[in-house]
Every structure is written in C-alpha cells, then in structure tokens.
Design a protein around this motif. Structure first.
Motif, PDB file in Angstrom:
ATOM      1  N   LEU A   9      -3.259  77.014   3.035  1.00  0.00           N
ATOM      2  CA  LEU A   9      -1.913  76.920   3.591  1.00  0.00           C
ATOM      3  C   LEU A   9      -0.889  77.073   2.468  1.00  0.00           C
ATOM      4  O   LEU A   9      -1.164  76.728   1.320  1.00  0.00           O
ATOM      5  CB  LEU A   9      -1.697  75.568   4.289  1.00  0.00           C
ATOM      6  N   PRO A  10       0.301  77.586   2.772  1.00  0.00           N
ATOM      7  CA  PRO A  10       1.363  77.604   1.760  1.00  0.00           C
ATOM      8  C   PRO A  10       1.771  76.180   1.399  1.00  0.00           C
ATOM      9  O   PRO A  10       1.365  75.193   2.027  1.00  0.00           O
ATOM     10  CB  PRO A  10       2.488  78.373   2.456  1.00  0.00           C
ATOM     11  N   SER A  11       2.608  76.092   0.379  1.00  0.00           N
ATOM     12  CA  SER A  11       3.109  74.785  -0.025  1.00  0.00           C
ATOM     13  C   SER A  11       4.033  74.221   1.056  1.00  0.00           C
ATOM     14  O   SER A  11       4.546  74.970   1.898  1.00  0.00           O
ATOM     15  CB  SER A  11       3.861  74.901  -1.344  1.00  0.00           C
ATOM     16  N   PRO A  12       4.257  72.895   1.078  1.00  0.00           N
ATOM     17  CA  PRO A  12       5.150  72.325   2.110  1.00  0.00           C
ATOM     18  C   PRO A  12       6.537  72.933   2.108  1.00  0.00           C
ATOM     19  O   PRO A  12       7.120  73.167   3.175  1.00  0.00           O
ATOM     20  CB  PRO A  12       5.161  70.837   1.759  1.00  0.00           C
ATOM     21  N   CYS A  15       6.333  76.254   3.770  1.00  0.00           N
ATOM     22  CA  CYS A  15       6.191  76.093   5.219  1.00  0.00           C
ATOM     23  C   CYS A  15       7.539  75.823   5.882  1.00  0.00           C
ATOM     24  O   CYS A  15       7.863  76.395   6.937  1.00  0.00           O
ATOM     25  CB  CYS A  15       5.211  74.955   5.518  1.00  0.00           C
ATOM     26  N   ARG A  16       8.310  74.940   5.280  1.00  0.00           N
ATOM     27  CA  ARG A  16       9.626  74.636   5.848  1.00  0.00           C
ATOM     28  C   ARG A  16      10.533  75.857   5.799  1.00  0.00           C
ATOM     29  O   ARG A  16      11.268  76.160   6.750  1.00  0.00           O
ATOM     30  CB  ARG A  16      10.258  73.477   5.085  1.00  0.00           C
ATOM     31  N   HIS A  17      10.491  76.591   4.672  1.00  0.00           N
ATOM     32  CA  HIS A  17      11.339  77.772   4.550  1.00  0.00           C
ATOM     33  C   HIS A  17      10.970  78.837   5.580  1.00  0.00           C
ATOM     34  O   HIS A  17      11.848  79.466   6.185  1.00  0.00           O
ATOM     35  CB  HIS A  17      11.219  78.336   3.133  1.00  0.00           C
ATOM     36  N   LEU A  18       9.693  79.064   5.808  1.00  0.00           N
ATOM     37  CA  LEU A  18       9.274  80.040   6.811  1.00  0.00           C
ATOM     38  C   LEU A  18       9.710  79.628   8.210  1.00  0.00           C
ATOM     39  O   LEU A  18      10.123  80.462   9.017  1.00  0.00           O
ATOM     40  CB  LEU A  18       7.749  80.213   6.758  1.00  0.00           C
ATOM     41  N   TYR A  58      -2.118  76.292  12.575  1.00  0.00           N
ATOM     42  CA  TYR A  58      -0.893  76.222  11.769  1.00  0.00           C
ATOM     43  C   TYR A  58      -0.847  77.376  10.773  1.00  0.00           C
ATOM     44  O   TYR A  58       0.222  77.952  10.513  1.00  0.00           O
ATOM     45  CB  TYR A  58      -0.841  74.877  11.055  1.00  0.00           C
ATOM     46  N   ALA A  59      -1.994  77.729  10.197  1.00  0.00           N
ATOM     47  CA  ALA A  59      -2.043  78.851   9.253  1.00  0.00           C
ATOM     48  C   ALA A  59      -1.712  80.159   9.960  1.00  0.00           C
ATOM     49  O   ALA A  59      -1.000  81.022   9.410  1.00  0.00           O
ATOM     50  CB  ALA A  59      -3.422  78.918   8.604  1.00  0.00           C
ATOM     51  N   LYS A  60      -2.214  80.355  11.189  1.00  0.00           N
ATOM     52  CA  LYS A  60      -1.890  81.568  11.926  1.00  0.00           C
ATOM     53  C   LYS A  60      -0.397  81.633  12.258  1.00  0.00           C
ATOM     54  O   LYS A  60       0.222  82.701  12.201  1.00  0.00           O
ATOM     55  CB  LYS A  60      -2.713  81.623  13.212  1.00  0.00           C
ATOM     56  N   LEU A  61       0.183  80.485  12.619  1.00  0.00           N
ATOM     57  CA  LEU A  61       1.621  80.461  12.917  1.00  0.00           C
ATOM     58  C   LEU A  61       2.435  80.822  11.687  1.00  0.00           C
ATOM     59  O   LEU A  61       3.390  81.615  11.759  1.00  0.00           O
ATOM     60  CB  LEU A  61       2.010  79.084  13.443  1.00  0.00           C
TER      61      LEU A  61
END
Length: 386
Positions: A9-12, A15-18, A58-61
């Motif tokens: 997964l990307p960093s937190p 994730c928030r930025h995306l 969550y990774a797919k999203l």
C-alpha cells in the motif's frame, strides 16, 4: 501452509492525497470499503492498516485513483518546462509548510479527472489549464454556492479564480496543490463584503425548491463567514483540522472553536443535523440539488485574457490622459506673477459720492407726466411743447 505476502500500500499521506485529489471523502471511501469513517481516518493517519481482503480492496481503490495524481504531476512537470519560474509567490489561504487539500469537494463528488498522458508526452500550458479546470470547476461551483448562497456569484467566483490562475499560471502550475490554490481564491472572492454594494447582488436570489434545503442554506448563511468556511471545509470537504486552519488562515485551536460554534448554531436551528455525518450528507444533497454548470475552459481563458487586455489598455489610456493634462497645464500656465488689483482708496479733499436721495416735487411731477404719456408712437420721438 505458506502465508501469501501482504498487498503493498502507499504511505498514509499518499493515501489521503489520492483520496482528496479524486474528490472522495473519508465517509465515501468508508462506504465503498464497508467500514466506518473512523477506520479510514486511522488508515490515513497511519495508526492502523487494513488486513486481509479489505487490504486488497483498499489497494485496488487506491490504484484506480492513481491516474488523477499522475495527471497532476505531469501537469506540473510539463509546465515547468514550458514556462520560466517566477520569483513572486502568492499562496492564498495557507501558511508556509502547512498541508493543503484538493479543490474537488466531498459534497459533490467529481467522477471526471484529468486524463493522464503517456510518458514523454508534453502538455501545452493551455491543455494543462483545461485539464485542471475540467477536474475542479464543476464541484467548486457547487461548493461556492453553499458558501455564498448565490448561484451567479458562485459561477463568477470560480471563473475569476481560474482567470487569475491563468494569469499566474507559471506560479500555480508548480504549486504543490493547484486545486487548493484555486479553491482558496474562489472562496475569498465569494466572501468579499463588497458584493453587497453591487446592484446585481442587492436583491436575494430564489431559494431552493425543497423546504429542508432552504432551512439548511438559511442556517449556513446565518453563520459568520469564517465559521461558515470552516464548517464547509471540515464537514463538507472532509479536510483535517490543521488543513482547515491553514486554509482559513487561523490557528488550529481557533479553527476548532469556530467548528464547534458553527455545528452548535446549525444544530440549534436544525436539531436533526447535530450528527456530523448527517450534516455531511445533507450538505452533499443540497449542493447536488442545484443544477450549476461552469463555463467551458476556453471561455474562461479567453475571458481572462480579454479582461487583462482591457485593464491594461485602460491603465495606458489613463496614464496618457494624465500626461496630456500635465503638458497642457504647463503650456498654458502663466510664466510670471501678476499681483491682483488693489481696492480703491479714499482721496483726501474729494467728497465721497452721495447716494441718490428722495425726489423733489418738480421731479415727482415730471415722473408722473412721463408715465401718463403714450409709451409708443411718434409722440415719444417728437417732444410736445410744455
């Protein structure tokens, strides 16, 4: 049995930025994942991480949201190559070093994002601007309507913000958050107190058709402008408290105090909206009920250029008029001093001129005779013997 490695997964922060760049709120991500909003907040803060099938979902999203982030990065890189950097840096609505959130709001999700270009393909400044406008403008118009309560003012604010962004495009394109720059500019224009003196904005606009929508909009407009903006950023867009404080140019405790007072004021008039999640849904419904459409990107760009040319020509004409008036004044002004004529003085030995007094008897008889004679005809030309 061999355990399969966990899905990366990307960093937190990423994730928030995306999520914000794709116009999704924490509540919307939670609904897609089948978890609570607090769980998504914990994932984005790094306190916890998803496991099992939720981690894969969550990774797919997040992978589906990567296109918007790649388009923004391509926009910045290509604009750096196309335009020289500028020394002037104007960051509206944020403090140095503070995070920013994207302009696409949580209240009106935008499904259309900038199209990611293939590697090595460069965008012209106009194409990059059009991609940013198409990504942010439709949702930003609905946000600004909730902030100002006026449809035409919302459209005008967004158009002026993007026109200013086009004028300062080398600066906006290299900003770490171009949508946030435009959003802050649109909000400041919409909340300007000078609009009340404009004739077109003196009369109120027709309210929403639904009674509950009117009640919520009236409750929002009854709040002071800083409180209303804080409530929209935090409960409407889903920004964090530090981001909201930076956006409104306030400290974090001050932003928290404004948020609590705004929620209390809305809950006092509408008790069913005391729950923040319910308030968030109602904000989304009110914003989506209005059919607000933004202008086309070329129209905004050409309008901004025409406005800039108009004011430039006006300034040049005003300067030429001042120079001409100054030259005319220098040409016609006297070259030496001429003292004024002094008042008359009394000459010694000469009696002053006396004012006319009363008529004598002889003068009275002559006056009555003249008045009794014919006023016209040859009698006035030939004197009669006395």
């Amino acid at each position: 049995m061999t355990q399969s490695p966990a899905t990366p997964l990307p960093s937190p922060d990423q994730c928030r930025h995306l999520r914000v760049a794709a116009s999704l709120t924490q509540a919307q991500v939670a609904a897609r994942m089948g978890v609570t909003q607090g769980t998504v907040r914990a994932w984005e803060s790094g306190r916890t991480t998803p496991r099992g099938h939720r981690r894969e979902a969550y990774a797919k999203l997040l992978a589906s949201l990567t296109g918007a982030a790649e388009a923004t990065n391509t926009l910045k890189t290509n604009t750096r190559k196309a335009a020289p950097p500028t020394r002037m840096t104007v960051r509206r609505g944020k403090e140095p070093g503070s995070p920013r959130a994207a302009s696409a709001p949580a209240t009106t999700p935008v499904t259309r994002a900038p199209v990611a270009t293939p590697p090595g393909t460069s965008l012209t400044p106009a194409q990059a601007f059009d991609a940013l406008y198409a990504f942010c403008a439709p949702a930003l118009v609905r946000q600004t309507y909730l902030l100002s309560g006026r449809r035409e003012l919302a459209r005008e604010s967004v158009e002026r913000a993007f026109q200013l962004a086009w004028q300062r495009w080398p600066e906006v394109a290299v900003d770490r958050d171009p949508p946030g720059w435009v959003r802050a500019t649109a909000y400041e224009y919409a909340l300007s107190p000078w609009h009340r003196f404009r004739p077109r904005y003196r009369n109120p606009e027709p309210p929403p058709a639904d009674a509950s929508d009117r009640a919520l909009l009236d409750a929002l407009l009854a709040l002071p402008a800083p409180y209303r903006r804080t409530l929209l950023l935090y409960d409407g867009l889903g920004l964090d408290l530090p981001e909201t404080a930076a956006e409104t140019e306030a400290s974090t405790p001050a932003a928290a105090n404004r948020l609590l007072h705004a929620r209390a004021a809305v809950a006092e008039r509408l008790p069913e909206l005391a729950n923040p999640a319910r308030l968030h849904r109602r904000l989304a419904e009110v914003a989506s009920a209005e059919r607000l459409r933004a202008a086309k990107p070329p129209t905004v760009r050409t309008g901004g250029e025409q406005r800039a040319r108009f004011w430039t020509r006006t300034a040049i004409a005003f300067t030429v008029a001042i120079v001409g008036a100054t030259a005319l004044t220098l040409r016609t002004a006297p070259t030496h001093y001429e003292p004024p004529v002094p008042p008359g003085e009394t000459v010694q030995g000469v009696p002053p001129r006396a004012a006319p007094g009363t008529l004598s008897n002889k003068e009275l008889k002559l006056r009555s005779k003249l008045r009794s004679e014919t006023q016209h005809g040859p009698q006035r030309l030939i004197p009669l013997p006395g």
